[in-house]
Design an enzyme around this catalytic site. Structure first.
Site, PDB file in Angstrom:
ATOM      1  N   CYS A 204       0.838  -1.204   0.000  1.00 22.31           N
ATOM      2  CA  CYS A 204       0.000   0.000   0.000  1.00 22.31           C
ATOM      3  C   CYS A 204       0.873   1.253   0.000  1.00 22.31           C
ATOM      4  O   CYS A 204       1.435   1.629   1.026  1.00 22.31           O
ATOM      5  CB  CYS A 204      -0.922  -0.017   1.223  1.00 22.31           C
TER       6      CYS A 204
ATOM      7  N   CYS B 106      -0.123   4.235   2.217  1.00 23.53           N
ATOM      8  CA  CYS B 106       0.100   4.021   3.653  1.00 23.53           C
ATOM      9  C   CYS B 106       1.572   4.255   3.994  1.00 23.53           C
ATOM     10  O   CYS B 106       1.887   4.989   4.909  1.00 23.53           O
ATOM     11  CB  CYS B 106      -0.266   2.590   4.052  1.00 23.53           C
ATOM     12  N   ASP B 107       2.474   3.619   3.274  1.00 25.13           N
ATOM     13  CA  ASP B 107       3.882   3.609   3.673  1.00 25.13           C
ATOM     14  C   ASP B 107       4.813   4.340   2.704  1.00 25.13           C
ATOM     15  O   ASP B 107       6.004   4.477   2.979  1.00 25.13           O
ATOM     16  CB  ASP B 107       4.345   2.153   3.835  1.00 25.13           C
TER      17      ASP B 107
END
Ligand code: NDP
Length: 474
Positions: free
Chosen positions: A168, A171-172
Site C-alpha cells: 500500500c 500508507c507507507d
C-alpha cells in the site's frame, strides 16, 4: 502503581471496544448483516436502510475496502477526481445517516446451514472479544486480499514485510521520499501505486513479468510512463528480495541483474477473501463465490457482492451495483419468511456513531516540524507518546481514537502527539520507522523507552503506560 490502576482498567476497556460505543444487542436476530465495508457493502446498507430494514455492517480489518487505498479516483460518476478514502467516507456517512450500524469487528466464522444464519466475529483491536450474531439474511462483501510474489525475502521470519516490502503506497510510501522504489505488476493497482510514489521517490521502477500493461485507466498509465523518474522493466521477474537484515537493499531479477532499491510495493492483483465460507456456500475453484442472478449464493438468504464474487470487472462502481442488487434481493427474501424480524422504520441519524467513526481532525496535538519534535522531547516534564501515522493508513485511523482516549486517561501524566510521516518523513527515517502506525515513547530524560510498530505491538506498549506514568510520579 496502585494510583493508576483505574486508568489501566479504563484503557483496557477502551482497547476492548474502541470504535463502537453503542454496540448492537447480539442475542437478537438481525434482519440483515453485511460482511465488509467497501463501497458495495455500504451501498447495500444504504438501500436496505432506505427500505426500512436495519443493517449491521461488520467493517473488518480494512474499513472502506480496496478503494480506500487509491490516492485519486477519476472514474467515479459525479466526481472529477476524489481520493478513494474521501469517496468511501462520503458513502459511509450516508449509510450511517440512514441508520446503518458499523462495527469494528472481523468475521471469523459463519454457519449458513439453517435459519437464523450465524456469524461469528472478533473485535479488530481486542482480539479476545468474540461475538456470534444471528441474522435472517447476509450480504458477503469481504473483497480480496493482495497477492504476494512468494519469493525469498518477501515475508515470513527472514522476510522484509513492512521493512521495505509493502502492498500500500499511500500508507507507507511517504517513508520513501527521495529514495528508490520498485512497483511490481502491470495492472491498474500497479499504476495507482507507481503514480503516487512517482511524486515522492527519486526513482520508481515498474517491474512487469510480461511485455505489456493490462490497465483499464490507459490515460493514467500513458502519462505515468512519460515521467522522467519512472522506468519500466518489461519481461522481468523477481527472483529474490535481499536486504541487510533490517531493511531491503536489492532485488535479484530474472534478467540476472541485481537492482539496488530501498523499497518494493507489490501490486500483482488479489485473491478473493472467501476461505471462511468454505463448506457453507458454493465456491468456484479459483476461490470466488459462485453467485447467481441477483447476487444469490447457494445458501438461502445469503448474497455475495464485489471483489469476492467478481472475477472480471472488479471496479468500485460495479461493486456498488452488486450492492444495490443484493439489497433489493435480500429485502424480497425477507418478505418470504414466515417470521420476519421487525425493523425500526425510522432512519434516525446516529450522531454518536458518526462522531466515533468520522475523519474530522483529532484532538491529539500534531507535531509539524522537526524542531517542535525535539523541543517536546527536551521539555522533560512528562513522558511523551508519539504516534507516527499517515492519513490513508487504515490501522492508523483505527488507532487514533484509542490514543485520544489514552491521552485523556493520562492527562497531566503523559503527553501525546501525532506525527504525519508524509510531512516529516526525514524525522521518521531518523528513527528507522519502516511502516505506520508506529508509536515511540520517550521518558523525561529524552530517551526512547518503547517502540511499537503495528497494532499488536502498539497495544503492548499502551498496556505499559500505567507503569510509565506511575514511575514518573514517584
Ligand atoms: P490485475 O489482475 O489487473 O493485474 C495484475 C498484474 O500483476 C498484471 O500485470 C500481472 O501480470 C501481474 N502479476 C500477477 N501475478 C504476478 C506475479 N506472480 N509476478 C509478477 N507479476 C504478476 O490486478 P490489479 O490489482 O491491478 O487490478 C484488479 C482489478 O481492479 C482490475 O480490474 C483493475 O482494473 C481494477 N482496478 C481499477 C483501478 C482504477 O483506478 N480504475 C485501480 C486499481 C484496480 P500479467 O499481465 O503478466 O498476468
Amino acid at each position: 502503581m496502585k494510583r493508576f490502576s483505574r486508568s489501566l482498567l479504563s484503557l483496557i476497556l477502551i482497547l476492548g471496544s474502541p470504535l463502537f460505543a453503542d454496540a448492537p444487542k447480539v442475542e437478537e436476530v438481525q434482519p440483515v448483516m453485511i460482511l465488509g465495508s467497501g463501497v458495495g457493502a455500504l451501498t447495500s446498507a444504504i438501500y436496505l436502510q432506505r427500505a426500512g430494514i436495519n443493517t449491521i455492517v461488520i467493517e473488518g480489518r480494512n474499513p472502506g475496502g480496496a478503494i480506500a487505498q487509491s490516492p485519486l479516483v477519476h472514474n467515479w460518476p459525479g466526481e472529477i477526481a476524489i481520493s478513494g478514502q474521501d469517496l468511501v467516507d462520503k458513502i459511509r456517512k450516508q449509510a450511517i445517516h440512514n441508520g446503518a450500524k458499523i462495527v469494528s469487528e472481523e468475521v471469523i466464522g459463519v454457519d449458513f446451514t439453517e435459519q437464523p444464519l450465524k456469524i461469528t466475529t472478533r473485535d479488530v483491536v481486542n482480539k479476545e472479544k468474540i461475538r456470534t450474531y444471528k441474522s435472517q439474511a447476509c450480504i458477503i462483501a469481504t473483497g480480496s486480499n493482495p497477492k504476494l510474489l512468494g519469493v525469498p525475502g518477501e515475508s515470513g521470519e527472514k522476510g522484509y514485510w513492512t521493512r521495505g516490502v509493502y502492498s500500500c503506497a499511500v500508507c507507507d510510501g511517504a517513508l520513501y521520499k527521495d529514495k528508490v522504489v520498485a512497483v511490481i505488476g502491470g495492472g491498474d493497482s500497479a499504476i495507482t501505486e507507481a503514480n503516487y510514489l512517482s511524486n515522492i521517490a527519486k526513482k520508481v521502477y515498474i517491474v512487469l513479468r510480461s511485455d505489456k500493461f493490462r490497465t483499464v485507466e490507459t490515460r493514467r498509465k500513458d502519462e505515468l510512463v512519460k515521467k522522467s523518474n519512472v522506468e519500466i522493466l518489461y519481461n522481468t521477474k523477481i527472483d529474490e528480495i535481499q536486504g541487510d537484515g533490517s531493511r531491503v537493499t536489492h532485488l535479484n531479477l530474472s534478467t540476472s541483474k541485481r537492482l539496488p532499491i530501498d523499497g518494493i510495493f507489490v501490486a500483482i492483483g488479489a485473491t478473493p477473501n472467501s476461505s471462511i465460507f468454505e463448506g457453507q456456500i458454493e465456491l468456484e475453484e479459483t476461490g470466488y463465490i459462485a453467485a447467481k442472478a441477483g447476487q444469490a449464493t447457494s445458501a438461502p438468504g445469503v448474497f455475495a457482492i464485489g471483489d469476492v464474487v467478481d472475477k472480471v470487472y472488479k471496479q468500485a462502481i460495479s461493486a456498488a451495483g452488486d450492492g444495490a442488487k443484493a439489497a433489493i434481493e435480500a429485502e424480497s427474501y425477507l418478505s418470504t419468511l414466515p417470521h420476519r424480524v421487525p425493523s425500526q422504520t425510522s432512519s434516525v441519524k446516529d450522531e454518536k456513531i458518526v462522531a466515533v467513526n468520522n475523519t474530522d481532525p483529532s484532538s491529539l496535538e500534531e507535531i509539524t516540524t522537526k524542531e517542535a519534535f525535539y523541543d517536546a522531547i527536551s521539555k522533560g516534564d512528562m513522558p511523551i507518546v508519539f504516534d507516527f501515522y499517515s492519513p490513508y493508513c487504515v490501522p492508523c485511523r483505527q488507532l487514533l481514537p484509542i490514543l485520544e482516549q489514552a491521552a485523556e486517561t493520562y492527562k497531566g501524566k503523559i503527553r501525546f502527539f501525532k506525527v504525519n510521516v508524509s510531512d516529516l518523513s526525514e524525522l521518521a527515517n531518523s528513527y528507522n520507522i519502516s511502516s505506520v502506525p508506529t508509536v515511540l515513547v520517550f521518558n523525561t530524560k529524552g530517551k526512547m523507552i518503547e517502540n511499537g510498530n503495528g497494532m499488536d505491538e502498539i497495544q503492548k506498549v499502551l498496556k505499559k503506560l500505567d507503569s510509565i506514568a506511575s514511575s514518573v510520579s514517584k
